[in-house]
Design a protein around this motif. Structure first.
Motif, mmCIF file in Angstrom:
data_model
loop_
_atom_site.group_PDB
_atom_site.id
_atom_site.type_symbol
_atom_site.label_atom_id
_atom_site.label_comp_id
_atom_site.label_asym_id
_atom_site.label_seq_id
_atom_site.Cartn_x
_atom_site.Cartn_y
_atom_site.Cartn_z
ATOM 1 N N VAL A 15 -0.606 -17.146 -34.297
ATOM 2 C CA VAL A 15 0.905 -16.974 -34.771
ATOM 3 C C VAL A 15 1.243 -17.863 -36.362
ATOM 4 O O VAL A 15 1.953 -17.389 -37.199
ATOM 5 C CB VAL A 15 1.936 -17.456 -33.794
ATOM 6 N N ALA A 16 0.724 -19.143 -36.010
ATOM 7 C CA ALA A 16 0.834 -20.198 -37.168
ATOM 8 C C ALA A 16 0.191 -19.581 -38.636
ATOM 9 O O ALA A 16 0.841 -19.507 -39.684
ATOM 10 C CB ALA A 16 0.155 -21.575 -36.790
ATOM 11 N N ALA A 17 -0.959 -19.131 -38.224
ATOM 12 C CA ALA A 17 -1.821 -18.421 -39.442
ATOM 13 C C ALA A 17 -1.086 -17.168 -40.064
ATOM 14 O O ALA A 17 -0.936 -17.095 -41.296
ATOM 15 C CB ALA A 17 -3.054 -18.110 -38.966
ATOM 16 N N ILE A 18 -0.497 -16.506 -39.213
ATOM 17 C CA ILE A 18 0.283 -15.070 -39.809
ATOM 18 C C ILE A 18 1.643 -15.617 -40.342
ATOM 19 O O ILE A 18 1.922 -15.077 -41.508
ATOM 20 C CB ILE A 18 0.497 -14.171 -38.619
ATOM 21 N N THR A 19 2.242 -16.587 -39.770
ATOM 22 C CA THR A 19 3.518 -17.275 -40.544
ATOM 23 C C THR A 19 3.156 -17.587 -41.717
ATOM 24 O O THR A 19 3.806 -17.460 -42.670
ATOM 25 C CB THR A 19 4.288 -18.108 -39.412
ATOM 26 N N GLU A 20 2.269 -18.566 -41.730
ATOM 27 C CA GLU A 20 1.809 -19.219 -43.041
ATOM 28 C C GLU A 20 1.449 -18.219 -44.086
ATOM 29 O O GLU A 20 2.046 -18.241 -45.319
ATOM 30 C CB GLU A 20 0.539 -20.101 -42.836
ATOM 31 N N ALA A 21 0.676 -17.125 -43.880
ATOM 32 C CA ALA A 21 0.187 -15.967 -44.598
ATOM 33 C C ALA A 21 1.384 -15.323 -45.313
ATOM 34 O O ALA A 21 1.546 -15.152 -46.554
ATOM 35 C CB ALA A 21 -0.553 -15.287 -44.032
ATOM 36 N N LEU A 22 2.395 -15.033 -44.560
ATOM 37 C CA LEU A 22 3.463 -14.155 -44.677
ATOM 38 C C LEU A 22 4.548 -15.076 -45.673
ATOM 39 O O LEU A 22 4.992 -14.697 -46.874
ATOM 40 C CB LEU A 22 4.269 -13.748 -43.610
ATOM 41 N N LYS A 23 4.659 -16.515 -45.303
ATOM 42 C CA LYS A 23 5.565 -17.300 -46.189
ATOM 43 C C LYS A 23 4.971 -17.487 -47.462
ATOM 44 O O LYS A 23 5.627 -17.547 -48.402
ATOM 45 C CB LYS A 23 5.731 -18.622 -45.463
ATOM 46 N N ALA A 24 3.759 -17.373 -47.470
ATOM 47 C CA ALA A 24 2.983 -17.730 -48.857
ATOM 48 C C ALA A 24 3.372 -16.673 -49.851
ATOM 49 O O ALA A 24 3.222 -16.966 -51.148
ATOM 50 C CB ALA A 24 1.354 -17.827 -48.490
ATOM 51 N N VAL A 25 3.419 -15.470 -49.570
ATOM 52 C CA VAL A 25 3.707 -14.339 -50.314
ATOM 53 C C VAL A 25 5.219 -14.170 -50.395
ATOM 54 O O VAL A 25 5.820 -13.563 -51.408
ATOM 55 C CB VAL A 25 3.099 -12.845 -49.908
ATOM 56 N N ASP A 26 6.268 -14.792 -49.349
ATOM 57 C CA ASP A 26 7.556 -14.385 -49.878
ATOM 58 C C ASP A 26 8.300 -15.780 -48.846
ATOM 59 O O ASP A 26 8.343 -15.577 -47.569
ATOM 60 C CB ASP A 26 7.985 -13.241 -49.190
ATOM 61 N N ALA A 27 8.318 -16.796 -49.486
ATOM 62 C CA ALA A 27 8.946 -17.909 -48.855
ATOM 63 C C ALA A 27 10.092 -17.657 -48.140
ATOM 64 O O ALA A 27 10.615 -18.541 -47.199
ATOM 65 C CB ALA A 27 8.916 -19.137 -49.756
ATOM 66 N N GLN A 28 11.207 -16.681 -48.487
ATOM 67 C CA GLN A 28 12.410 -16.273 -47.684
ATOM 68 C C GLN A 28 12.003 -15.393 -46.724
ATOM 69 O O GLN A 28 13.335 -15.015 -46.250
ATOM 70 C CB GLN A 28 13.325 -15.694 -48.998
ATOM 71 N N ALA A 29 11.061 -14.959 -46.421
ATOM 72 C CA ALA A 29 11.220 -13.918 -45.346
ATOM 73 C C ALA A 29 11.405 -14.483 -44.204
ATOM 74 O O ALA A 29 11.193 -15.640 -43.723
ATOM 75 C CB ALA A 29 9.478 -13.396 -45.218
#
Length: 69
Positions: A15-29
């Motif tokens: 969960v943490a890795a997925i969240t980090e990966a998505l936030k890396a491409v869109d911090a506002q997601a």
């Protein structure tokens, strides 16, 4: 909103890795992850393909739509 089924997600680290990966491409997601159902709902201005690429790069390839886990 983009919905993803992530068959390889099975723990808090995932969960943490997925969240980090998505936030890396869109911090506002806005990200809502259901670990038990192995799904993620993402509200982002980015196209789905960009989010899929981030998930794949993190090692969590989404299942094709309408594929049971």
């Amino acid at each position: 909103m983009h919905s993803f089924t992530l068959p390889d997600m099975n723990c808090g680290h995932c969960v943490a890795a997925i969240t980090e990966a998505l936030k890396a491409v869109d911090a506002q997601a806005r990200i809502d992850i259901d670990r038990e159902a192995r799904t993620a709902q993402v509200v982002s201005a980015l196209p789905r393909e960009a989010l899929v690429a981030a998930l794949i790069a993190a090692g969590y390839t989404p299942a094709p739509a309408n594929t049971p886990i």
